[in-house]
Design an enzyme around this catalytic site. Structure first.
Site, PDB file in Angstrom:
ATOM      1  N   HIS A  28       9.511 -42.081  16.789  1.00 50.40           N
ATOM      2  CA  HIS A  28       9.275 -41.731  18.198  1.00 50.40           C
ATOM      3  C   HIS A  28       9.933 -42.743  19.140  1.00 50.40           C
ATOM      4  CE1 HIS A  28       7.270 -40.347  21.801  1.00 50.40           C
ATOM      5  NE2 HIS A  28       6.924 -41.599  22.031  1.00 50.40           N
ATOM      6  N   ALA A  32     -11.335 -42.123  -1.853  1.00 48.77           N
ATOM      7  CA  ALA A  32     -11.626 -41.813  -0.452  1.00 48.77           C
ATOM      8  C   ALA A  32     -10.788 -42.644   0.509  1.00 48.77           C
ATOM      9  CB  ALA A  32     -13.111 -42.056  -0.174  1.00 48.77           C
ATOM     10  N   ALA A  44      -9.970 -46.366  -3.405  1.00 52.43           N
ATOM     11  CA  ALA A  44     -10.380 -45.958  -2.068  1.00 52.43           C
ATOM     12  C   ALA A  44      -9.805 -46.909  -1.024  1.00 52.43           C
ATOM     13  CB  ALA A  44     -11.906 -45.937  -1.971  1.00 52.43           C
TER      14      ALA A  44
END
Length: 176
Positions: free
Chosen positions: A74, A99, A117
């Protein structure tokens, strides 16, 4: 636009018959193998799910993000209008992704791997590796993991809630 939303809603309702959610993520465009499961519905397949391939027997935990593009481009768009960088993500067979892990573009995860996780996976993961951290680094391998836990394994994952609760209460001397 309204008919597209209606079709997506109908598909989503039908896909609830597939508790693994694999059919829903296939509908979005991801290439997903057999016997895969997704824990929770807040798993992101990015804006280019067709760049993601997941092998067989893969479990993805909640809040995992598969990111197929580099949003940092961007800041270059004043100089290079519409500039973007994309990459594929490939996950092998028999993999667990914990997770809140984030898998970035151009990453290949081998077979028989564990992604801890909260990890941010920025580089390839070889067969049999366990990775964790930010950025993810090798923290072990499947053979050592199995050997260190085989005496403590409880083969009750598919038991009913009630039966599992009873076994775990006895195991940990608790009345839950």
């Amino acid at each position: 636009m309204l008919s597209k939303i209606k079709n997506m809603l109908i598909y989503f309702i039908k896909s609830r018959k597939d508790p693994s959610l694999s059919s829903y993520y296939r509908y979005l465009g991801a290439n997903i193998g057999e016997n895969c499961s997704f824990v929770g519905r807040n798993i992101s397949f990015s804006s280019e799910p067709y760049l993601i391939t997941i092998g067989n027997n893969v479990r993805v935990s909640f809040d995992v993000a598969f990111v197929t593009h580099d949003g940092g481009t961007h800041v270059l768009r004043n100089k290079y209008p519409n500039a973007s960088l994309y990459g594929t993500i490939n996950v092998g067979d028999n993999v667990f992704i914990g997770a809140r892990a984030i898998i970035l573009p151009n990453v290949n995860i081998g077979n028989n791997c564990i992604i801890a996780a909260g990890s941010v996976v920025t580089k390839d993961v070889k067969d049999g590796e366990i990775v964790g951290g930010v950025p993810a680094k090798v923290i072990g391998d499947i053979e050592k993991y199995e050997n260190s836990h085989k005496d403590d394994l409880l083969c009750i994952a598919d038991y009913s809630y009630r039966n599992k609760k009873e076994i775990l209460e006895k195991r940990f001397n608790r009345s839950l």
